[in-house]
Scaffold this motif. Structure first.
Motif, PDB file in Angstrom:
ATOM      1  N   UNK A 165       1.001  -1.256   0.132  1.00 34.39           N
ATOM      2  CA  UNK A 165       0.030   0.015   0.009  1.00 34.39           C
ATOM      3  C   UNK A 165       0.829   1.280   0.030  1.00 34.39           C
ATOM      4  N   UNK A 166       0.583   2.130  -0.726  1.00 32.28           N
ATOM      5  CA  UNK A 166       1.342   3.378  -0.917  1.00 32.28           C
ATOM      6  C   UNK A 166       0.515   4.458  -1.555  1.00 32.28           C
ATOM      7  N   UNK A 167       0.441   5.658  -0.783  1.00 34.43           N
ATOM      8  CA  UNK A 167      -0.129   6.817  -1.627  1.00 34.43           C
ATOM      9  C   UNK A 167       0.122   7.170  -2.902  1.00 34.43           C
ATOM     10  N   UNK A 168       1.569   6.761  -3.247  1.00 35.97           N
ATOM     11  CA  UNK A 168       2.279   7.349  -4.262  1.00 35.97           C
ATOM     12  C   UNK A 168       2.398   5.981  -5.088  1.00 35.97           C
ATOM     13  N   UNK A 169       1.704   5.589  -6.081  1.00 37.79           N
ATOM     14  CA  UNK A 169       1.998   4.223  -6.655  1.00 37.79           C
ATOM     15  C   UNK A 169       3.339   4.065  -7.398  1.00 37.79           C
ATOM     16  N   UNK A 170       3.934   5.223  -7.788  1.00 38.81           N
ATOM     17  CA  UNK A 170       5.034   5.197  -8.640  1.00 38.81           C
ATOM     18  C   UNK A 170       6.449   5.073  -7.658  1.00 38.81           C
ATOM     19  N   UNK A 171       6.143   4.696  -6.437  1.00 36.14           N
ATOM     20  CA  UNK A 171       7.174   4.383  -5.434  1.00 36.14           C
ATOM     21  C   UNK A 171       7.598   2.944  -5.717  1.00 36.14           C
ATOM     22  N   UNK A 172       8.917   2.624  -5.510  1.00 31.64           N
ATOM     23  CA  UNK A 172       9.339   1.335  -5.796  1.00 31.64           C
ATOM     24  C   UNK A 172       8.725   0.472  -4.487  1.00 31.64           C
ATOM     25  N   UNK A 173       8.115  -0.671  -4.678  1.00 32.98           N
ATOM     26  CA  UNK A 173       7.501  -1.259  -3.623  1.00 32.98           C
ATOM     27  C   UNK A 173       7.132  -2.679  -4.265  1.00 32.98           C
ATOM     28  N   UNK A 174       7.062  -3.763  -3.279  1.00 36.31           N
ATOM     29  CA  UNK A 174       6.588  -5.125  -3.500  1.00 36.31           C
ATOM     30  C   UNK A 174       6.600  -5.995  -2.387  1.00 36.31           C
ATOM     31  N   UNK A 175       5.809  -7.052  -2.882  1.00 37.74           N
ATOM     32  CA  UNK A 175       5.909  -7.899  -1.610  1.00 37.74           C
ATOM     33  C   UNK A 175       7.155  -8.713  -1.251  1.00 37.74           C
ATOM     34  N   UNK A 176       7.551  -8.887   0.158  1.00 35.56           N
ATOM     35  CA  UNK A 176       8.723  -9.311   0.389  1.00 35.56           C
ATOM     36  C   UNK A 176       8.555 -10.684   0.982  1.00 35.56           C
TER      37      UNK A 176
END
Length: 222
Positions: free
Chosen positions: A50-61
């Motif tokens: 979950x992120x307010x900014x969907x352009x952030x680097x993110x992923x399931x760990x």
């Protein structure tokens, strides 16, 4: 504020929490019945990130479960680039981002029931809600844990009929969550910005000197 901590200590000592799991710069003790699941089904997923900014680097760990089939509960940990303070001002924004994440990225409607900001060694924001999946009502707890630089989001899902019994162990597990300090040698965004500004200034000075030298050479040849 003290009660959740004391509950977590008691559950930890009583064996209700499993051995410590370390992964991707964080550590925590999951409830004792949860085990790592096969990663193939989650590889490359943004589930729970979950992120307010969907352009952030993110992923399931990491993905854990306490069994197989529709009656199993799942425990997902995602890592999101950027800090999260779990401040009162971020409470509502995180709640909105959770609902949008489930609707837009996972294709299911999550109905929030309550949003809480929890203090302690690692402040967090918890969004508790329900959803219907394959004809089953499930309770979902999405938690954003405060951290600088990057932060973790934990999503726990279980059949609604099981939630009350497992909720104390889930929250005791969250009390053990720690995000490690940034690795030495990795500069912060703030420092990187300052360094970039310094380099840009030096480049402009160098370019100006080069232009003056070229103009001087042109005048001399004329």
């Amino acid at each position: 504020m003290l009660l959740p901590v004391l509950t977590g200590v008691w559950l930890s000592l009583s064996g209700a929490l499993g051995t410590e799991l370390r992964r991707d710069g964080y550590s925590f003790r999951p409830p004792d019945t949860f085990r790592m699941t096969r990663w193939e089904r989650y590889a490359g997923s943004h589930a729970g990130a979950v992120s307010e900014d969907v352009t952030r680097t993110r992923g399931l760990s990491a993905a854990l479960a306490d069994g197989e089939g529709p009656d199993a509960a799942t425990f997902l940990i995602a890592v999101v680039d950027g800090g999260f303070s779990a401040s009162p001002s971020e409470r509502d924004a995180f709640s909105t981002a959770v609902v949008q994440h489930f609707q837009r990225e996972l294709g299911v409607a999550l109905t929030p029931e309550r949003v809480d900001r929890i203090g302690g060694p690692v402040p967090r924001v918890e969004v508790l809600g329900t959803l219907r999946e394959a004809g089953q009502v499930r309770t979902v707890l999405v938690t954003g844990l405060a951290s600088e630089g990057r932060h973790a989001v934990v999503t726990v899902s279980a059949p609604a009929a099981r939630w009350d019994a497992m909720a104390p162990r889930v929250r005791a597990s969250l009390e053990t969550f720690r995000m490690e300090a940034p690795v030495t040698g990795v500069i912060s965004k703030r420092l990187a910005g300052a360094l970039a500004g310094t380099l840009a200034g030096a480049l402009l000075v160098s370019y100006a000197a080069w232009r003056r030298r070229r103009q001087g050479e042109g005048s001399a040849s004329a």
